[in-house]
Write a protein that holds these residues in place. Structure first.
Motif, short mmCIF file in Angstrom:
data_model
loop_
_atom_site.label_atom_id
_atom_site.label_comp_id
_atom_site.label_asym_id
_atom_site.label_seq_id
_atom_site.Cartn_x
_atom_site.Cartn_y
_atom_site.Cartn_z
N GLU A 80 0.83 -1.20 0.00
CA GLU A 80 0.00 0.00 0.00
C GLU A 80 0.87 1.26 0.00
N ASP B 188 3.90 1.49 -1.23
CA ASP B 188 4.49 1.58 -2.57
C ASP B 188 3.49 2.17 -3.56
N THR B 189 2.24 1.75 -3.47
CA THR B 189 1.19 2.29 -4.34
C THR B 189 1.00 3.78 -4.09
N ASP B 190 1.00 4.17 -2.83
CA ASP B 190 0.86 5.60 -2.49
C ASP B 190 2.00 6.42 -3.08
N SER C 191 3.89 5.62 -5.66
CA SER C 191 3.76 5.62 -7.12
C SER C 191 2.74 6.66 -7.56
N ASP C 192 1.63 6.75 -6.83
CA ASP C 192 0.61 7.75 -7.16
C ASP C 192 1.15 9.16 -6.99
N LEU C 193 1.90 9.39 -5.93
CA LEU C 193 2.49 10.71 -5.70
C LEU C 193 3.48 11.08 -6.81
N ASN C 194 4.31 10.12 -7.20
CA ASN C 194 5.28 10.38 -8.26
C ASN C 194 4.59 10.67 -9.59
N ARG C 195 3.54 9.92 -9.89
CA ARG C 195 2.80 10.14 -11.13
C ARG C 195 2.16 11.53 -11.12
N ASP C 196 1.55 11.90 -10.01
CA ASP C 196 0.93 13.21 -9.89
C ASP C 196 1.96 14.33 -10.00
N ARG C 197 3.10 14.13 -9.38
CA ARG C 197 4.16 15.14 -9.42
C ARG C 197 4.69 15.31 -10.85
#
Length: 109
Positions: free
Chosen positions: A21, A23-25, A27-33
């Motif tokens: 979870e 790692d998923t969080d 990944s989501d932050l990096n994608r958004d950034r």
């Protein structure tokens, strides 16, 4: 955290789920950034293009400012882990190249 919450980490399955979870969080932050950075770069290029007719030297000023920022990341006062400093240098250099070469394309046309 309470003692019971720490007990959850003694179970390898729960610990694995926790890290998945996390790692998923991340990944989501990096994608958004990344999406935000792309949007900001597009906005900057649009502003510079709009200013080209009235203030053609603005691109040169931006390139010069990015050069200074790149040099600061190479100086003794650059803070953070080496990976972060290298990532910042790369990002600044890529943005500088986009601004610089966009200016050359406009001049050449």
């Amino acid at each position: 955290m309470t003692k019971n919450e720490y007990d959850d980490f003694s179970d390898p399955k729960k610990l694995k789920v926790f890290f998945e979870e996390l790692d998923t969080d991340f990944s989501d932050l990096n994608r958004d950034r990344l999406a935000e950075n792309i949007a900001l770069q597009a906005a900057l290029m649009a502003v510079l293009t709009a200013l080209d007719d009235q203030l053609p030297a603005v691109r040169d000023i931006v390139v010069h400012t990015l050069d200074e920022a790149i040099e600061k990341t190479k100086g003794p006062f650059a803070g953070g882990p080496p990976e972060m400093i290298e990532a910042e240098q790369t990002a600044l250099e890529e943005l500088r190249a986009k601004v610089f070469f966009a200016n050359k394309l406009i001049v050449d046309e």
